[in-house]
Design a protein around this motif. Structure first.
Motif, PDB file in Angstrom:
ATOM      1  N   ALA A  30       0.863  -1.221  -0.065  1.00 36.18           N
ATOM      2  CA  ALA A  30      -0.074   0.103  -0.142  1.00 36.18           C
ATOM      3  C   ALA A  30       0.736   1.371   0.044  1.00 36.18           C
ATOM      4  N   LEU A  31       1.779   1.084   0.755  1.00 34.30           N
ATOM      5  CA  LEU A  31       2.972   2.265   1.188  1.00 34.30           C
ATOM      6  C   LEU A  31       4.275   1.937   0.945  1.00 34.30           C
ATOM      7  N   TYR A  32       5.188   2.755   0.724  1.00 37.53           N
ATOM      8  CA  TYR A  32       6.480   2.875   0.684  1.00 37.53           C
ATOM      9  C   TYR A  32       7.251   3.829   1.549  1.00 37.53           C
ATOM     10  N   THR A  33       8.483   3.420   2.034  1.00 36.89           N
ATOM     11  CA  THR A  33       9.199   4.464   2.550  1.00 36.89           C
ATOM     12  C   THR A  33      10.591   4.232   1.982  1.00 36.89           C
ATOM     13  N   VAL A  34      11.572   5.541   2.060  1.00 31.86           N
ATOM     14  CA  VAL A  34      12.883   5.303   1.531  1.00 31.86           C
ATOM     15  C   VAL A  34      13.653   5.613   2.535  1.00 31.86           C
ATOM     16  N   GLY A  35      14.500   4.993   3.084  1.00 28.68           N
ATOM     17  CA  GLY A  35      15.589   5.381   4.003  1.00 28.68           C
ATOM     18  C   GLY A  35      17.140   5.508   3.313  1.00 28.68           C
ATOM     19  N   LEU A  36      17.750   6.713   3.667  1.00 26.21           N
ATOM     20  CA  LEU A  36      19.029   7.141   3.221  1.00 26.21           C
ATOM     21  C   LEU A  36      20.044   7.562   4.246  1.00 26.21           C
ATOM     22  N   GLU A  37      21.003   7.247   4.023  1.00 26.40           N
ATOM     23  CA  GLU A  37      22.156   7.800   5.095  1.00 26.40           C
ATOM     24  C   GLU A  37      23.616   8.279   4.110  1.00 26.40           C
ATOM     25  N   PHE A  38      24.109   9.416   4.197  1.00 26.23           N
ATOM     26  CA  PHE A  38      25.337   9.512   3.404  1.00 26.23           C
ATOM     27  C   PHE A  38      26.105  10.282   4.539  1.00 26.23           C
ATOM     28  N   TRP A  39      27.571   9.882   4.296  1.00 26.72           N
ATOM     29  CA  TRP A  39      28.612  10.882   4.768  1.00 26.72           C
ATOM     30  C   TRP A  39      29.677  10.944   4.017  1.00 26.72           C
ATOM     31  N   VAL A  40      30.773  11.363   4.270  1.00 20.93           N
ATOM     32  CA  VAL A  40      31.870  11.740   3.197  1.00 20.93           C
ATOM     33  C   VAL A  40      32.132  10.889   2.029  1.00 20.93           C
ATOM     34  N   SER A  41      32.175   9.674   2.707  1.00 22.03           N
ATOM     35  CA  SER A  41      32.932   8.646   1.726  1.00 22.03           C
ATOM     36  C   SER A  41      31.636   7.659   0.652  1.00 22.03           C
ATOM     37  N   SER A  42      30.390   7.953   1.512  1.00 21.49           N
ATOM     38  CA  SER A  42      29.205   6.879   0.551  1.00 21.49           C
ATOM     39  C   SER A  42      28.121   7.318   1.000  1.00 21.49           C
ATOM     40  N   ILE A  43      27.057   6.784   0.098  1.00 21.73           N
ATOM     41  CA  ILE A  43      25.706   7.122   0.291  1.00 21.73           C
ATOM     42  C   ILE A  43      25.017   5.630   0.235  1.00 21.73           C
ATOM     43  N   SER A  44      24.162   5.480   1.267  1.00 20.60           N
ATOM     44  CA  SER A  44      23.286   4.213   1.202  1.00 20.60           C
ATOM     45  C   SER A  44      21.854   4.216   1.476  1.00 20.60           C
ATOM     46  N   ILE A  45      21.234   3.325   0.537  1.00 22.96           N
ATOM     47  CA  ILE A  45      19.836   3.795   0.190  1.00 22.96           C
ATOM     48  C   ILE A  45      18.952   2.518   0.395  1.00 22.96           C
TER      49      ILE A  45
END
Length: 394
Positions: free
Chosen positions: A88-103
């Motif tokens: 029915a619904l979705y969320t996106v969780g994302l983290e970043f710092w100087v070296s990488s991005i994670s999604i």
């Protein structure tokens, strides 16, 4: 999940619908029945039945199974147990710092349906990071064929000091130009989606508090050792923020005012002391104590001496934190399980050696290696919390 009840009838209706849906969401693995919510909420049965009807019509909930009853001879059908519709619904969780991005992308059942980690190039600018984040989110939704109308928000865990109220990154000098940036608003322009912003250590702490499986007895202070150091406090009220709506800068608690200079401009902060123990990795832009996991596993005594010293500095700061927050547990998150465990064990030894009249019950010290999946989940949790606590109708 829900805040205090509103006063106006229209707002109360929205509140009740959100509350019922939030309880079904929280009970999604086992399910919950209409009669259980009548008893729990004190709302009249017709009101609960009406809300369930609305949620079913909107395809937000569905029957999980018929509820077992101790009265098999009871007339009529057994009450049904409901859960949320996972798609029915979705969320996106994302983290970043100087070296990488994670999604990560999560469905309404909390299942991770997409995950990706990307390395960032050295010297990247804030504008490049924003464009990169937007591209990653768009690519993820496109590959999953998820309509934007089903995405309730993007949770972003950002590095540096974050102004949660005004949704800005105050400062993160390791990314070029990242100073006083309205990061959430900038991403909303690019994505057309609601963005919830918080500090990355706080998001990791939130995820570990709810899903880490630690016996933290209701309060947990987490230290994140990466390029620098930060800390976050979480209890039943959620993530602690200052009176100004900012995240606390635990890495800049003074250890010794005559200590090494810190990037913040002061001398002798916790971060400056820890970084002075690992100058090679700091100079190269690598995570703190990068390579120590293998050295500790091989019995390298010099690596053990360094991590022991790091634990001494952290112990000094935990004593100050106990004075203010009195957490029942601390969690050390660093670049490797053995590294985190080594630091945590040495902090615990320091606590065992020292008596403290103000701490009759010494805190537990846990450890965990940094895991991008943990931060994705915590960032998704930000979105879920905002969704259920907002005044917007379903």
């Amino acid at each position: 999940m829900q805040k205090g009840k509103p006063q106006r009838s229209s707002d109360l209706r929205i509140y009740n619908e959100k509350y019922v849906l939030s309880r079904i969401y929280e009970s999604r693995k086992t399910g919950i029945s209409q009669s259980e919510l009548v008893t729990e909420t004190g709302l009249k049965a017709p009101t609960i039945f009406r809300i369930f009807g609305i949620l079913e019509d909107q395809k937000l909930i569905e029957i999980l199974r018929e509820k077992n009853t101790e009265e098999p001879s009871r007339k009529g059908r057994r009450p049904s147990v409901y859960t949320v519709c996972k798609d029915a619904l979705y969320t996106v969780g994302l983290e970043f710092w100087v070296s990488s991005i994670s999604i990560g992308v999560f469905n309404f059942n909390g299942d991770r349906v997409f995950s990706r980690v990307e390395t960032l190039k050295p010297g990247i600018s804030v504008d490049e990071v924003l464009e990169y984040i937007a591209a990653l989110v768009n690519d993820a939704l496109k590959s999953l064929k998820i309509s934007r109308s089903k995405v309730i928000g993007v949770g972003v865990a950002a590095p540096g000091q974050v102004d949660v109220v005004n949704r800005r990154v105050i400062s993160y000098p390791r990314i070029r130009g990242m100073k006083d940036i309205p990061l959430a608003a900038e991403l909303e322009k690019r994505l057309g989606l609601t963005v919830i912003l918080h500090n990355n250590c706080s998001v990791i702490a939130l995820s570990e508090y709810y899903y880490g499986g630690y016996d933290h007895q209701g309060s947990l202070f987490t230290f994140l050792l990466r390029a620098g150091i930060n800390g976050a406090f979480v209890d039943s009220k959620g993530i602690y923020t200052t009176s100004q709506g900012t995240t606390p800068e635990s890495g800049h608690i003074p250890v010794d005012s005559h200590g090494p200079p810190c990037t913040c401009g002061a001398n002798g902060c916790l971060e400056s002391h820890i970084q002075a123990l690992d100058k090679a990795n700091v100079a190269a832009g690598r995570p703190l104590f990068d390579g120590f996991e293998e050295r500790l596993a091989a019995g390298d005594k010099s690596a053990a001496v360094v991590t022991d010293k790091a634990a001494d500095y952290l112990f000094t700061v935990t004593k100050s934190i106990v004075r203010f927050f009195n957490p029942r547990a601390f969690l050390i998150v660093a670049n490797g399980d053995l590294l985190s465990q080594s630091i945590a064990q040495n902090i615990m030894k320091c606590w065992d050696r020292e008596s403290d009249a103000f701490v009759p019950l010494k805190p537990q010290i846990f450890s965990h290696s940094y895991d991008a999946l943990v931060s994705q989940l915590g960032a998704s949790e930000l979105v879920i919390s905002h969704y259920f606590n907002s005044d917007n109708p379903l």
